[in-house]
Design an enzyme around this catalytic site. Structure first.
Site, PDB file in Angstrom:
ATOM      1  N   HIS A 254     -12.322   0.313  -8.664  1.00 51.46           N
ATOM      2  CA  HIS A 254     -13.512   1.185  -8.671  1.00 51.46           C
ATOM      3  C   HIS A 254     -13.181   2.617  -8.227  1.00 51.46           C
ATOM      4  CE1 HIS A 254     -15.210   0.813  -4.259  1.00 51.46           C
ATOM      5  NE2 HIS A 254     -13.918   0.979  -4.248  1.00 51.46           N
TER       6      HIS A 254
ATOM      7  N   ASP B   8       0.872  -1.180   0.000  1.00 51.70           N
ATOM      8  CA  ASP B   8       0.000   0.000   0.000  1.00 51.70           C
ATOM      9  C   ASP B   8       0.903   1.221   0.000  1.00 51.70           C
ATOM     10  OD1 ASP B   8      -2.224   1.941   0.610  1.00 51.70           O
ATOM     11  OD2 ASP B   8      -3.354   0.097   0.920  1.00 51.70           O
TER      12      ASP B   8
HETATM   13  C1  LIG Z   1     -10.862   1.427  -1.072  1.00 53.32           C
HETATM   14  S1  LIG Z   1      -9.354   1.006  -0.261  1.00 53.32           S
HETATM   15  C2  LIG Z   1      -9.376  -0.768  -0.374  1.00 53.32           C
HETATM   16  C3  LIG Z   1      -8.546  -1.416   0.690  1.00 53.32           C
HETATM   17  C4  LIG Z   1      -8.592  -2.950   0.707  1.00 53.32           C
HETATM   18  N1  LIG Z   1      -8.106  -3.536  -0.538  1.00 53.32           N
HETATM   19  C5  LIG Z   1      -9.995  -3.419   1.026  1.00 53.32           C
HETATM   20  O1  LIG Z   1     -10.695  -3.917   0.136  1.00 53.32           O
HETATM   21  O2  LIG Z   1     -10.421  -3.273   2.172  1.00 53.32           O
HETATM   22  C6  LIG Z   1      -8.145   1.475  -1.476  1.00 53.32           C
HETATM   23  C7  LIG Z   1      -6.698   1.246  -1.011  1.00 53.32           C
HETATM   24  O3  LIG Z   1      -5.819   1.618  -2.091  1.00 53.32           O
HETATM   25  C8  LIG Z   1      -4.708   2.285  -1.531  1.00 53.32           C
HETATM   26  N2  LIG Z   1      -4.059   3.119  -2.563  1.00 53.32           N
HETATM   27  C9  LIG Z   1      -4.477   4.316  -3.055  1.00 53.32           C
HETATM   28  N3  LIG Z   1      -3.610   4.758  -3.978  1.00 53.32           N
HETATM   29  C10 LIG Z   1      -2.622   3.831  -4.082  1.00 53.32           C
HETATM   30  C11 LIG Z   1      -1.437   3.719  -4.870  1.00 53.32           C
HETATM   31  N4  LIG Z   1      -1.101   4.679  -5.743  1.00 53.32           N
HETATM   32  N5  LIG Z   1      -0.679   2.623  -4.728  1.00 53.32           N
HETATM   33  C12 LIG Z   1      -1.001   1.649  -3.835  1.00 53.32           C
HETATM   34  N6  LIG Z   1      -2.115   1.689  -3.058  1.00 53.32           N
HETATM   35  C13 LIG Z   1      -2.913   2.774  -3.182  1.00 53.32           C
HETATM   36  C14 LIG Z   1      -5.322   3.085  -0.399  1.00 53.32           C
HETATM   37  O4  LIG Z   1      -4.373   3.532   0.536  1.00 53.32           O
HETATM   38  C15 LIG Z   1      -6.320   2.088   0.190  1.00 53.32           C
HETATM   39  O5  LIG Z   1      -5.747   1.278   1.182  1.00 53.32           O
END
Ligand SMILES: C[S@@+](CC[C@H](N)C(=O)[O-])C[C@H]1O[C@@H](n2cnc3c(N)ncnc32)[C@H](O)[C@@H]1O
Length: 265
Positions: free
Chosen positions: A171, A131
Site C-alpha cells: 500500500h 528491511d
Molecule cells: C508501513 S511499514 C510496515 C512494517 C511492518 N511490515 C508492519 O506491518 O508493521 C513499511 C516497511 O517497509 C520498509 N521498507 C521501505 N522501503 C523498503 C525497501 N526498499 N526494501 C525493504 N524494506 C523497505 C520500511 O523500512 C518499513 O519498515
C-alpha cells in the site's frame, strides 16, 4: 515490548503527513486531479522534497519513532497468522532446520516474527526478517529470528522459502514499484512450494469505509501509494505472473491476507 508512541510519536506522524496534506489541493489542481503514479513524484516529494522512507532515513530520531509506532500500532489486534490457516503452511513446509519457513520482507523491527515465534515455538525451519539497512541496524536482537538488510528493489536473496510475507508494504507503493517487488520475489520462489502472503486492506470497488478511504489519501500523499480494491489486487498480481489462491479476512474493517503463487508456465 514496544512502547505506546506518546506525544513524540504523534508529532512524528504529524510532521510526516500534515505539511503534504496541507498542500495536496494545490498539488492535485496542478496535476489535473490525476492519481500520482510515480514514487519519486509523490505529493510529498513535491511539497517537502522527499518521499516518506528517505525522509525517515535522514533523521534517526524520526526513524526510531516511526519504528516504535509500527511495533505498537496493532497491539491487541489479530496478526496475519491468526486470520490465515497458518497450519497448512507449516504442515507443508520442509521439516529441516536449515530450510527457511518465513521471510518477513519489510518486517521493520520484527514484531510479527517475534509474535509468530511465541505462538509457534515448534514450527520447523528458520525465520528471516528483512528491511532497509537503516532499520535493521537499530532492530533489537530477537530469539529465533535472523535479520538481514535487504532492499526489495533487488532480487530476493533467500531462495526457496516456504512463505514470503509482506505486511503493510504494497500500500506504500504505486503499481510499477509493486510490480518490481513481485518480480524480485518470484525470482526466488520454488514452484509448487513457495507462497506469497500479502497483508493489506482489500477494499470493495465502491462504498469504501471512511477510515480506509482516508488511509488511501495518506498513502497517495506520502509515496504515491494506494489502498487497493480486490479488482486492483487481482490485476496487479496477474500482471506480475501470480494467481490468487485465497483471500482471508476476519472482518471488512481489518487488513486481509492474500495468498498468491506464481502461475504455472
Ligand atoms: C508501513 S511499514 C510496515 C512494517 C511492518 N511490515 C508492519 O506491518 O508493521 C513499511 C516497511 O517497509 C520498509 N521498507 C521501505 N522501503 C523498503 C525497501 N526498499 N526494501 C525493504 N524494506 C523497505 C520500511 O523500512 C518499513 O519498515
Amino acid at each position: 515490548m514496544a512502547q505506546p508512541m506518546g506525544k513524540a510519536g504523534v508529532s512524528c506522524l504529524y510532521d510526516l503527513s500534515v505539511p503534504t496534506l496541507a498542500k495536496l489541493p494545490e498539488y492535485l489542481r496542478l496535476h489535473g486531479y490525476k492519481n500520482p503514479k510515480d514514487y519519486s513524484r509523490s505529493p510529498m516529494q513535491w511539497a517537502v522534497g522527499e518521499s516518506q522512507f528517505e525522509w525517515l532515513a535522514r533523521d534517526q530520531n524520526k526513524q526510531a519513532l516511526f519504528d516504535s509506532y509500527m511495533s505498537s500500532r496493532r497491539q491487541g489486534k489479530p496478526s496475519w497468522f491468526e486470520t490465515y490457516p497458518v497450519q497448512d503452511l507449516l504442515d507443508g513446509a520442509i521439516q529441516h532446520e536449515d530450510a527457511v519457513t518465513i521471510v518477513d520482507v519489510g518486517g521493520n523491527h520484527g514484531h510479527d516474527l517475534r509474535k509468530f515465534n511465541e505462538m509457534y515455538p515448534t514450527a520447523p525451519g528458520r525465520l528471516v526478517l528483512q528491511d532497509l539497512p537503516s532499520v535493521i541496524k537499530s532492530a533489537p536482537r530477537l530469539e529465533g529470528v535472523e535479520s538481514m538488510a535487504y532492499s526489495f528493489y533487488d532480487p530476493q536473496p533467500i531462495k526457496g522459502a516456504r512463505a514470503y510475507t509482506f505486511r503493510a508494504i504494497f500500500h506504500d507503493w504505486p503499481d510499477h514499484i509493486c510490480h518490481k517487488i513481485l518480480m524480485n520475489t518470484a525470482s526466488a520462489m520454488t514452484p509448487a512450494y513457495s507462497k506469497l502472503i500479502i497483508v493489506d486492506f482489500v477494499l470493495p470497488d465502491t462504498d469504501v469505509p471512511l477510515f480506509q478511504a482516508s488511509l488511501d489519501i495518506q498513502m497517495m500523499s506520502i509515496g504515491a501509494g494506494v489502498e487497493r480494491s480486490e479488482t486492483q489486487w487481482r490485476e496487479l498480481l496477474h500482471s506480475a505472473g501470480f494467481e490468487v489462491v485465497r483471500i482471508c479476512r476476519k472482518n471488512p474493517g481489518m487488513e486481509a491476507v492474500i495468498e498468491a503463487i506464481p502461475m504455472s508456465p
